[in-house]
Write an enzyme that holds these catalytic residues in place. Structure first.
Site, mmCIF file in Angstrom:
data_model
loop_
_atom_site.group_PDB
_atom_site.id
_atom_site.type_symbol
_atom_site.label_atom_id
_atom_site.label_comp_id
_atom_site.label_asym_id
_atom_site.label_seq_id
_atom_site.Cartn_x
_atom_site.Cartn_y
_atom_site.Cartn_z
ATOM 1 N N GLU A 1 2.290 -1.529 -0.905
ATOM 2 C CA GLU A 1 2.025 -2.827 -1.504
ATOM 3 C C GLU A 1 1.084 -2.606 -2.677
ATOM 4 O OE1 GLU A 1 -1.813 -1.997 -0.220
ATOM 5 O OE2 GLU A 1 0.081 -1.633 0.846
ATOM 6 N N LYS B 1 -7.551 4.976 -6.392
ATOM 7 C CA LYS B 1 -6.430 4.870 -5.453
ATOM 8 C C LYS B 1 -5.709 6.194 -5.219
ATOM 9 C CE LYS B 1 -6.621 0.363 -4.675
ATOM 10 N NZ LYS B 1 -6.895 -0.173 -3.327
ATOM 11 N N SER C 1 -14.505 1.869 -10.340
ATOM 12 C CA SER C 1 -13.332 2.195 -9.523
ATOM 13 C C SER C 1 -12.034 2.285 -10.296
ATOM 14 C CB SER C 1 -13.190 1.156 -8.403
ATOM 15 O OG SER C 1 -13.130 -0.151 -8.956
#
Length: 399
Positions: free
Chosen positions: A114, A92, A381
């Site tokens: 969010e 991210k 990830s």
């Protein structure tokens, strides 16, 4: 793959998907963002600052690691793209660094985000702190319960966390509240959307910030193993980590690209977050894509053991890739993901995020069919520290 590099088109569409379905209040902000993004990507100073921040702050490049013991159990050769080793613990940060730099360029002192699993919220809070931006993060109450550690991390990084006690109290509802916030403070606020979702230019922009994953993996694989991998595998919620891995290989038809959705308690149960099998087109959060909806067009509640995959819509580019046969999509159930989480932890000494565990579960289930010589790259990830309490709760090892 002809012409795929040109997608989306000028209106933000990937074939029939994508586009912009927003209140008039947001049109100017989206136009401004589209223009500023185009200027930034042609500005060497922006590219240099982005690259330097990803290297020195986020920790790029991430390694590509052969997982020999996991490979033995899976029945094929498994390489892990270690995005879990990035600062804040997931892919991210690639996107939040890029978008916070854009917020600075647009002169907007406040960012909102969010979050579901909490990793995007933590990454936004960290990037906002790095660039001196005010930060507010919206998170569903159920997700906040499952991801309490990440809630506290966001607060320690200086962000305000607003828990959303509406609807299913998960990611969908957090996005609803973030969009409401953005409408009311659009002049001084940039919305750091966390996946390849939402109105144009977000699906394109977030994809582009994550393309570094696949670009690195392609170069690293050629150096370590030679040639190209046979299969790429990544979990798919909105789909940012998957599109980041796939994109550098879209011109290579012989490289399979497999996205793994949350099968929850099984498709027959209705308690899942698998959008591809139903192939129902609708509009959610500003974009036209595949969504889970009932016969009346109402968005259905979803279920996944992983907060980050618990979302009723799919990124529009993934919907287009599926239709074109350029990528394939499968599912893994909660139990399969839990088993894969434990397998990687015990065999390789790596705690994967429960989201990532869905991709690992597909490899454990399908690896034997691929064969011992098949070379598979899994996008790891995120790391699973955030999921330890939830895993222990589900396993019945804690109250």
């Amino acid at each position: 793959m002809s012409g795929s590099a040109a997608w989306p088109d000028a209106t933000g569409h990937f074939g029939p998907y994508g586009g912009r379905f927003v209140p008039e209040t947001l049109v100017h902000a989206l136009d401004q963002l589209t223009s500023e993004y185009a200027r930034a990507r042609s500005d060497p100073a922006f590219e240099q600052e982005l690259a330097a921040t990803l290297r020195d702050f986020a920790g790029r490049p991430t390694p590509l690691q052969l997982a020999p013991r996991f490979s033995e159990q899976a029945g094929c050769r498994v390489f892990l793209k270690r995005e879990d080793l990035l600062h804040t613990g997931a892919h991210k940060i690639n996107n939040t660094v890029g978008q916070c730099l854009l917020a600075c360029r647009m002169g907007k002192p406040r960012v909102i985000a969010e979050t579901g699993a909490g990793q995007h919220g933590v990454a936004t809070a960290a990037a906002a702190a790095r660039f001196g931006l005010e930060c507010t993060v919206y998170m569903g109450c159920e997700d906040a319960r499952r991801q309490h550690l990440n809630v506290e991390r966001m607060k320690l990084l200086g962000a305000e966390v607003r828990e959303v006690d509406a609807g299913s109290r998960t990611l969908k509802d957090a996005i609803n509240e973030a969009l409401r916030d953005w409408v009311t403070r659009v002049r001084d606020t940039h919305y750091v959307l966390g996946s390849v979702l939402g109105p144009h230019p977000f699906p394109m922009m977030v994809r582009d910030f994550h393309r570094v994953i696949g670009e690195e993996a392609r170069t690293q694989f050629a150096a370590q193993a030679g040639g190209l991998p046979d299969v790429l595998v990544a979990c798919v919620g909105g789909g940012s980590n998957a599109i980041g891995l796939f994109h550098a290989f879209l011109g290579d038809a012989r490289v399979r690209k497999v996205g793994v959705e949350a099968g929850g308690l099984g498709l027959a149960s209705g308690k899942h977050a698998a959008r591809i099998p139903e192939h129902s087109v609708g509009v959610l959060h500003g974009t036209r894509t595949l969504v889970l909806q009932d016969d009346h067009g109402m968005i259905r509640e979803t279920h996944s053991i992983s907060a980050g995959l618990d979302y009723p819509a799919l990124g529009p580019e993934h919907a287009w890739l599926a239709d074109q046969g350029l990528a394939e999509y499968s599912i893994a159930t909660d139990q399969e993901a839990l088993d894969a989480f434990q397998a990687l932890s015990r065999l390789e000494g790596i705690l994967p995020a429960l989201e990532t565990a869905h991709a690992l579960a597909w490899v454990l289930r399908e690896g034997g069919k691929l064969g011992r010589d098949a070379r598979v790259v899994v996008n790891l990830s995120g790391r699973g520290d955030k999921d330890v309490n939830e895993v222990l709760r589900v396993l019945g090892k804690t109250g």
